[in-house]
Design an enzyme around this catalytic site. Structure first.
Site, PDB file in Angstrom:
ATOM      1  NE  ARG A  10       3.849  10.211   9.922  1.00  0.00           N
ATOM      2  CZ  ARG A  10       5.123  10.354   9.270  1.00  0.00           C
ATOM      3  NH1 ARG A  10       5.644  11.604   9.082  1.00  0.00           N
ATOM      4  NH2 ARG A  10       5.800   9.382   8.794  1.00  0.00           N
ATOM      5  CE  LYS A  31      -1.241   0.274   4.777  1.00  0.00           C
ATOM      6  NZ  LYS A  31      -0.571   0.503   5.863  1.00  0.00           N
ATOM      7  CG  ASP A  32       3.927   2.021   2.704  1.00  0.00           C
ATOM      8  OD1 ASP A  32       2.738   2.854   3.028  1.00  0.00           O
ATOM      9  OD2 ASP A  32       4.505   1.385   3.239  1.00  0.00           O
ATOM     10  NE  ARG A  87      -7.596   3.182   3.784  1.00  0.00           N
ATOM     11  CZ  ARG A  87      -7.838   2.339   4.803  1.00  0.00           C
ATOM     12  NH1 ARG A  87      -9.117   1.898   5.068  1.00  0.00           N
ATOM     13  NH2 ARG A  87      -7.008   2.190   5.789  1.00  0.00           N
ATOM     14  NE  ARG A  88      -6.654   2.153   8.773  1.00  0.00           N
ATOM     15  CZ  ARG A  88      -5.452   2.030   8.836  1.00  0.00           C
ATOM     16  NH1 ARG A  88      -4.492   3.012   9.303  1.00  0.00           N
ATOM     17  NH2 ARG A  88      -4.818   1.028   8.369  1.00  0.00           N
ATOM     18  NE  ARG A 102       0.398   5.519  13.498  1.00  0.00           N
ATOM     19  CZ  ARG A 102       0.061   5.647  12.094  1.00  0.00           C
ATOM     20  NH1 ARG A 102      -1.121   5.379  11.852  1.00  0.00           N
ATOM     21  NH2 ARG A 102       0.727   6.432  11.422  1.00  0.00           N
ATOM     22  CB  CYS A 133     -10.817  11.915  -7.713  1.00  0.00           C
ATOM     23  SG  CYS A 133     -11.517  11.374  -5.774  1.00  0.00           S
TER      24      CYS A 133
END
Length: 323
Positions: free
Chosen positions: A151, A81-82, A129-130, A157, A248
């Site tokens: 971050r 995903k990176d 997104r989340r 986290r 977009c």
């Protein structure tokens, strides 16, 4: 004479090292050669800015790719995903191994599930997104939550919850699994609730696309770790992302899964979502078709769904990334 060890380029984070060691073991098994980890610091690791401000995708990848192109490492492992959606000609995506759990998870205080969060709960995530999907889901269920941008690595986290700053944080299941901390999850968020990032849970093994015998042999060896179904799924997801990014700048979730009839895989379903970070507007669509047998078929599946989403108004949902 024993062959030289293969050099695997990896980020230095605990998660990156954990997933790179797993790949190193697998590569040793298929090649019969030892693999040594070469730790590389990337801009994404040292910058304290929010990912959206430093350019999002690519910040964790560029330094590893530069080391590959300079010949300092033989191959590199990335969280898929990176990876930016465009693949440079001089590098080959040699393998996409079987995907781990693609879901997002909640780690909340007092063992709370998402449905049992108190009104006004503060939920940390660094991902627009989340945020978009959490806010939309909460609104649909009569909850008010506040999403807080954060971050940092997994420890940082989770620390926000442990020290009482936040009621919960949302992370990727695969990362927690790779560092052995799944037992801290208080709720696994179904992909029906929160669509993951394109490629979430999957790894990418990249090497030079050179024409030297060394590079050709390495590509062939690494290909043994490739899972065709995972590759088809993430290719479709990333194709959707690339087509939406062109029209977009809102945050995108995507997930492709296989629909089976008993033991026989019949079709692939691709779902996509794009929305405003406050969750007030989401465009969420899905498409189902034959399991792609080629790269081009998987790309087409993603592009077709993206076109439908843009036609439904996705392009009008300008996200936070542009600022």
């Amino acid at each position: 004479m024993t062959e030289q060890a293969l050099r695997l380029g990896t980020r230095r984070s605990r998660l990156a090292l954990a997933q790179s060691r797993q790949v190193a073991d697998a590569v040793s098994q298929v090649t019969g050669r030892s693999v040594e980890l070469v730790e590389i610091t990337t801009y994404g690791d040292t910058s304290r800015e929010h990912l959206a401000q430093i350019g999002g995708t690519g910040v964790f990848v560029t330094a590893l790719r530069d080391a590959l192109l300079r010949g300092e490492v033989d191959f590199a492992v990335h969280s898929l995903k990176d990876l930016p959606t465009g693949q440079p000609d001089e590098l080959a995506l040699a393998a996409v191994p079987v995907r781990a759990d693609a879901r997002d998870v909640l780690i909340a205080r007092d063992g709370l599930t998402f449905a049992r969060l108190p009104n006004g709960a503060r939920i940390g995530t660094g991902s627009p997104r989340r945020m978009a999907q959490l806010n939309a889901y909460a609104r649909d269920h009569g909850l008010t939550i506040e999403t807080v941008p954060i971050r940092g690595n997994i420890d940082t986290r989770i620390g926000f919850v442990r020290n009482g700053e936040l009621d919960g944080v949302v992370l990727a299941a695969a990362g927690l699994h790779r560092v052995g901390r799944t037992d801290e999850v208080t709720d696994f968020l179904s992909v029906d609730t929160i669509l993951p990032a394109p490629g979430q849970g999957a790894l990418a093994i990249e090497c030079r696309a050179g024409h030297t015998p060394h590079d050709t042999d390495l590509i062939a060896a690494l290909a043994e770790l490739d899972d065709p179904f995972t590759r088809a799924a993430v290719t479709a997801e990333r194709s959707l992302l690339a087509a939406l990014e062109a029209g977009c700048s809102a945050p995108v979730g995507a997930f492709a899964d296989l629909l089976a009839d008993g033991q026989i895989v019949k079709e692939m379903r691709l779902r996509g979502v794009v929305g405003t970070t406050d969750g007030s507007t989401l465009v969420q669509l899905s498409t189902t078709g034959p399991v792609p047998e080629t790269h081009d078929q998987a790309m087409a599946l993603g592009r077709e769904l993206a076109a439908e989403m843009l036609a439904k108004g996705a392009a009008g949902l300008m996200g936070e990334r542009a600022h």
